[in-house]
Design an enzyme around this catalytic site. Structure first.
Site, PDB file in Angstrom:
ATOM      1  N   ALA A 103     -22.854  26.214  29.618  1.00  0.00           N
ATOM      2  CA  ALA A 103     -21.628  26.089  28.400  1.00  0.00           C
ATOM      3  C   ALA A 103     -21.215  27.595  28.057  1.00  0.00           C
ATOM      4  O   ALA A 103     -21.746  28.574  28.845  1.00  0.00           O
ATOM      5  CB  ALA A 103     -22.331  25.284  27.333  1.00  0.00           C
ATOM      6  N   HIS A 104     -20.233  27.544  27.496  1.00  0.00           N
ATOM      7  CA  HIS A 104     -19.552  28.840  26.929  1.00  0.00           C
ATOM      8  C   HIS A 104     -20.560  29.725  26.303  1.00  0.00           C
ATOM      9  O   HIS A 104     -21.368  29.381  25.511  1.00  0.00           O
ATOM     10  CB  HIS A 104     -18.235  28.588  26.560  1.00  0.00           C
ATOM     11  CG  HIS A 104     -18.457  27.940  24.917  1.00  0.00           C
ATOM     12  ND1 HIS A 104     -17.051  27.547  24.088  1.00  0.00           N
ATOM     13  CD2 HIS A 104     -19.544  27.442  24.261  1.00  0.00           C
ATOM     14  CE1 HIS A 104     -17.740  26.875  23.259  1.00  0.00           C
ATOM     15  NE2 HIS A 104     -19.024  26.746  23.084  1.00  0.00           N
ATOM     16  N   ASN A 105     -20.132  30.910  26.901  1.00  0.00           N
ATOM     17  CA  ASN A 105     -20.717  32.262  26.216  1.00  0.00           C
ATOM     18  C   ASN A 105     -22.463  32.400  26.489  1.00  0.00           C
ATOM     19  O   ASN A 105     -23.043  33.333  26.290  1.00  0.00           O
ATOM     20  CB  ASN A 105     -20.847  32.409  24.736  1.00  0.00           C
ATOM     21  CG  ASN A 105     -19.319  32.016  24.257  1.00  0.00           C
ATOM     22  OD1 ASN A 105     -18.608  32.617  24.755  1.00  0.00           O
ATOM     23  ND2 ASN A 105     -19.186  31.216  23.029  1.00  0.00           N
TER      24      ASN A 105
END
Lengths: 348, 348, 348
Positions: B243-245
């Site tokens: 997922a993001h980050n």
């Protein structure tokens, strides 16, 4: 990226209280630990507060729920708001306005007979659009998509590159469908003839309502004879599987790698965390929340939070999990009681 | 397949001790149970030792840790080594040298404006390369890929067919990205406005460092405002979701169908077995190992092995699992103690 | 959709007993709650019986195992059968005969040198077929597929849009492979050299036998040096991962998001429910059934049903799960016994 906006203007848009200089210019956004001059950052969790001290950001959105901020760099303005995530979302929409690409049909797009294209439709290179498909005004289709015969896409819907819509799928308005999503796939239906699994023709369709986002490589099957339907405003993450005849309500959140088996009905405003599995023919009530990796094998009443494998109501499982780790000790304690107290021959 | 190499030459390359005839020719490799003349096989597990007796392989790599081999066919030479897997890898590189295809840009590739191509770049048919992308020397791109605007690919990196890189993704040198991988996808970020989930613009990027391999249909999101980053030398299997980050360190092993939620930080040399799930905003320390299907909801200290759902340190969970199956019996034992010993009215 | 068939003709085809008017015309199928005039529906579960009363369907297939139906609308004929699912499958094949598309090679298909095409082969736009591939009679390949060098596809096999077959893959006759499936991918094999993971060349192949269906975005790796093999008549759902050297027997059912690790051998007629994970180097016996989300880390004997994480035989786990929720109460009961009965200083 925009040409920039002053801290003061930004505060006005966000309804934020400024602590610091309102005249600084902000041109982009970055995380608190790497932001530089002319960048905006944000703080929504107490654990990241220590980063504030060393930041070079020109402005930082700070949630009021984090309490009073004691130290901040002289050059950094704080923008105090009630909801830091929401304020950030608003700020990003200002700082990174959506690109206005000019609409065009790539010369290599293959557009079948009787296709209806609305105004301002964009179709990327090597995309194939089947006979009789209808694309509403402002639809943007990426490169190398395959849109089956008779599909319908509502206004302003966007398909990223390499999306496949099987024949007859209906997508609402303002949807975003990410690369590799497969919509309207044949459901997994067989009947046993002797020892052979014979395919049951999958003749239903898949309907995605308005304002739905569907993540990369997610698969949604068509109905076997009726519909599979995803309700308006529902957001689906990457690598999710939705089987045939499932109905998902409005405004649901379905996180990555969730699997929902056939004919299950999911209410409105339901949240399914990552890797949740739900077996077929169940009902999940409005507003239910299912924790990550839970395995649901019973109906879930509206508003409840379920947890675990097999999934049950949260508090029940939390207590049992805590007790679970005391099991080896408990076995020893019972053994000791038996050894101490039970008459010879009774203990077992 | 090569023109062949003698058992003696092979032994020299592998630093192996030969038991048998060094003059046999080897031209390919096959599993022990199906190998034929002129083929090399290997034995790394004791349970497959009985197959040695009937093999027709010309040579078999055998790990010295399997102990002394009592019986072998007359025509089969053994190559004794300390690490059979490693020796096999070396032998395969000799027997199956990488094809030297001549570099070419397919006439149907769509290469956008301001694209920079290094020396010896290959681009397959129907691939689309967005404006301003940079492909380093010796980059090989398969058929039907979509490389977004401003992407960068380091030297000798290979994209198999049908890979999608979203806008601005950066891939290091010598990476291998398999079919259907989606890199730099929008993260799953929304804020609630009333009962509606409003999309948070995902304006960060995805950075893949050098020597990373990414499996088929794996999805890696871009940062929301910062980066998602995969460290050098990390290997990722099929159908994984990052997922993001998220930040993944160097030299990690991430097996198929793992899911890592947003903003989690994974150290160097971490191993995540198949179907592991990790919730967001956690830290997984260097060298940690997470067992298959575990559900991680707390930080994992460096070097620890975690296990189970919810995941905890291995030994703790193993003990509790063993006790778990004794539960029904334990319930009966406690009932018997109460029946035997507690005064009437006390038992419950 | 067909031109229609009378209820009487339909009953004759299905071997069904008619309750009602045999002269009604049926032209399509729909679920019991939404079916209208001229549509056929079916009832296979008691819980949906109440829908019968209000249906507008012209005919409804009803399983005899549901018992005597008390009420039905005057205009609706019942078709009583022993197996409602099977009868529905037969009826759908009559009502929705497979489309007879005329075979053609799209002008934009890229067909490599030495490719052999059987009679009546169809290849969709922008598909790429590598050198030396062989496509049997009646093979249908969708749009934007990539068929690697030397692949073989048996007669009447169908690839939907955007399928990738890696080099040398062999697909049997009458298979259906859905969009985004990746067949013959490199397995996940590395050896450690110092702290670096070095790729083991994956030089084996992937063999899919006859009559296999493979779901959307499913990934099946090639053998490392031997084969990965899927047995005849096996059906695989969406987003499944099958690792290198796995052998799956004949007539298996593998539901969505299952993962099978390397070198595991699965017998004939095995059923793996959704999200099951199986570690490497195991044997799953003929006819075994593994329940949804189970995590299998031991060999499973033929014919057994396993369950849970870690997976064990069903009855054992069911009992332990029931006891699991009584754990907090059990802890309290043991505490009370100790408080009441054990001498001071003994309890702990």
């Amino acid at each position: 990226m925009s040409n920039g906006i002053t801290v003061g203007e930004l505060a006005r848009h966000l309804g934020a209280e400024i602590v610091g200089d309102p005249k600084g210019m902000v041109r982009g956004a970055a995380p608190i630990e790497s932001a530089r001059e002319a960048e905006l950052s944000f703080l929504a969790r107490r654990k990241y507060l220590p980063y504030l001290d060393g930041t070079q950001a020109t402005a930082v959105i700070v949630g009021r729920d984090l309490g009073k901020v004691e130290k901040r760099p002289q050059e950094t303005a704080l923008l105090l708001v009630d909801d830091a995530h929401r304020a950030l979302a608003q700020a990003l929409a200002l700082l990174y306005p959506a690109e206005q690409k000019k609409s065009e049909i790539a010369p290599t797009a293959v557009v079948g007979p009787r296709v209806e294209l609305g105004k301002g439709v964009t179709i990327g290179p090597y995309t194939v659009v089947g006979a009789g498909a209808k694309l509403g005004d402002g639809v943007r289709v990426g490169a190398q998509c395959a849109i089956g015969e008779g599909c319908e896409l509502g206004a302003e819907t966007e398909l990223k590159d390499q999306v496949v819509l099987y024949r007859g799928s209906r997508i609402g308005a303002r949807c975003i469908i990410h690369s590799g999503a497969r919509i309207g796939v044949d459901g997994f239906g067989y009947v046993l003839e002797g020892s052979e699994h014979r395919k049951v023709p999958q003749v239903g369709r898949c309907v995605i309502e308005d304002d739905v986002e569907i993540g990369a490589n997610t698969c949604i099957d068509r109905g076997s004879i009726g519909e599979t339907r995803i309700g308006a405003g529902t957001k689906i993450d990457n690598l999710v599987h939705i089987a045939h005849n499932v109905r998902v309500g409005r405004g649901c959140i379905i996180v990555a790698q969730v699997g929902v088996a056939g004919s299950t009905i999911i209410g409105n405003g339901v949240a399914l965390a990552g890797q949740v599995g739900i077996i077929g023919h169940l009902e999940i009530g409005d507003g239910a929340r299912i924790a990550a990796q839970a395995g649901v094998s019973h109906d879930v009443p509206a508003g409840e939070t379920w947890f675990g494998y097999p999934a049950r109501q949260r508090t029940q499982v939390m207590r049992a999990n805590a007790a679970f780790l005391k099991l080896p000790e408990l076995l020893r304690r019972v053994q000791r009681i038996e050894d101490t107290l039970l008459p010879e021959g009774e203990a077992k």
